[in-house]
Design an enzyme around this catalytic site. Structure first.
Site: not given
Ligand code: 1HE
Length: 267
Positions: A121, A141
């Site tokens: 977005e 989402e």
């Molecule tokens: C996060 C987020 C996040 C990573 N919010 N903390 N978005 C999603 O559903 C995408 C969610 N994220 C992922 O699928 C993956 O993290 C990635 C593909 C982006 C990257 O994977 P990777 O293996 O490189 O990293 P990771 O180990 O998953 O993440 C590293 C850290 O970032 C980890 O935190 P840590 O404390 O365990 O090290 C993750 O929790 C954190 N992290 N993505 C919070 N999104 C206005 S409405 C909009 C609605 C949306 O955007 S929905 C989509 C949300």
């Protein structure tokens, strides 16, 4: 980023890394440990940054520090909200992204890695998107049990169509960088590691346009495209007349007629 002589760091909040490179202002999302997930603090920083852009710049390049552009909404902040709080939060996102869409200079996004949910977005609120092969686009989402809230349902269908967006949200379908350039997510696809440099090149180019033309493209074109045809044609005539009467247009056209400026050639 940039060379030391022309680059000056203007400000560096913890969450954004900004730099002035000639007439281009670069804004880097700076939460690589969280894959540049968008929490309330970074949204506030983005709004502040776009409200207080340096005077005299000609373009902005928005990019992500680390391997990803943005993993979207920070899911750790998604707590129980009542309907009023939910509406306020979504409208806060709308205000921030409107600052980008209606920026006084063109905004170019350099994309890599995850461009997910709210990250997509955010990218959609910019005017030109440049991706490199690691880029992928997704709207998880549906899997998360939420809905887009940052203007995605308004901006994204205009780029990729309602059916493609509905498919992404319902099935979790992920699009690659090469699909992205074919289907309208992004206008440019570079070699690996090339998105930022290409975005900077385009930014320097658009920064050298007549300011009134850039104003017309950013402020008038989207309104004209959404208007009924008769209103749109009238707005176009008015905008064209204003642009043509500007001294900048007169001197640029004279330069062409005097053979002092570049011709249009195939790339
Ligand atoms: C996060 C987020 C996040 C990573 N919010 N903390 N978005 C999603 O559903 C995408 C969610 N994220 C992922 O699928 C993956 O993290 C990635 C593909 C982006 C990257 O994977 P990777 O293996 O490189 O990293 P990771 O180990 O998953 O993440 C590293 C850290 O970032 C980890 O935190 P840590 O404390 O365990 O090290 C993750 O929790 C954190 N992290 N993505 C919070 N999104 C206005 S409405 C909009 C609605 C949306 O955007 S929905 C989509 C949300």
């Amino acid at each position: 980023m940039g060379n030391a002589a022309s680059a000056a760091t203007v400000s560096a909040s913890a969450l954004l890394a900004t730099e002035l490179v000639g007439s281009v202002f670069t804004i880097g999302l700076n939460r690589p440990a969280k894959r540049n997930a968008l929490n309330d603090d970074i949204m506030e920083e983005i709004q502040h940054c776009f409200t207080h852009l340096p005077e005299g710049i000609g373009a902005v390049v928005l990019h992500g520090i680390g391997a990803h552009f943005s993993a979207g909404l920070d899911l750790s902040e998604l707590r129980e909200r009542d309907a009023t709080e939910g509406l306020r939060h979504s409208q806060m996102w709308h205000r921030v992204f409107d600052k980008i869409q209606y920026c006084r200079v063109p905004v170019i996004a350099a994309l890599k890695g995850a461009v997910i949910g709210g990250g997509l977005e955010l990218a959609c609120a910019t005017h030109i998107r440049v991706a490199e092969p690691s880029t992928y686009f997704a709207l998880p989402e549906g899997q998360r049990g939420i809905f887009v809230g940052g203007g995605g349902s308004v901006r994204l269908p205009r780029l990729i169509g309602v059916a493609r967006m509905a498919d992404m949200m319902l099935t979790g379908r992920v699009y690659s960088a090469s699909e992205g350039v074919n289907y309208g997510f992004t206008q440019y696809l570079t070699e690996e590691g090339g998105a930022f440099a290409k975005a900077m090149e385009l930014a320097s180019q658009v920064a050298s346009n007549a300011p009134l033309t850039n104003f017309a493209v950013l402020q008038a074109l989207p309104m004209i495209a959404e208007a009924n045809p008769q209103t749109g044609l009238l707005m176009e005539s008015l905008m064209a007349t204003v642009a043509q009467s500007d001294n900048e247009a007169k001197s640029r056209i004279r330069a062409f007629l005097d053979h002092k400026t570049a011709k249009v050639r195939p790339t």
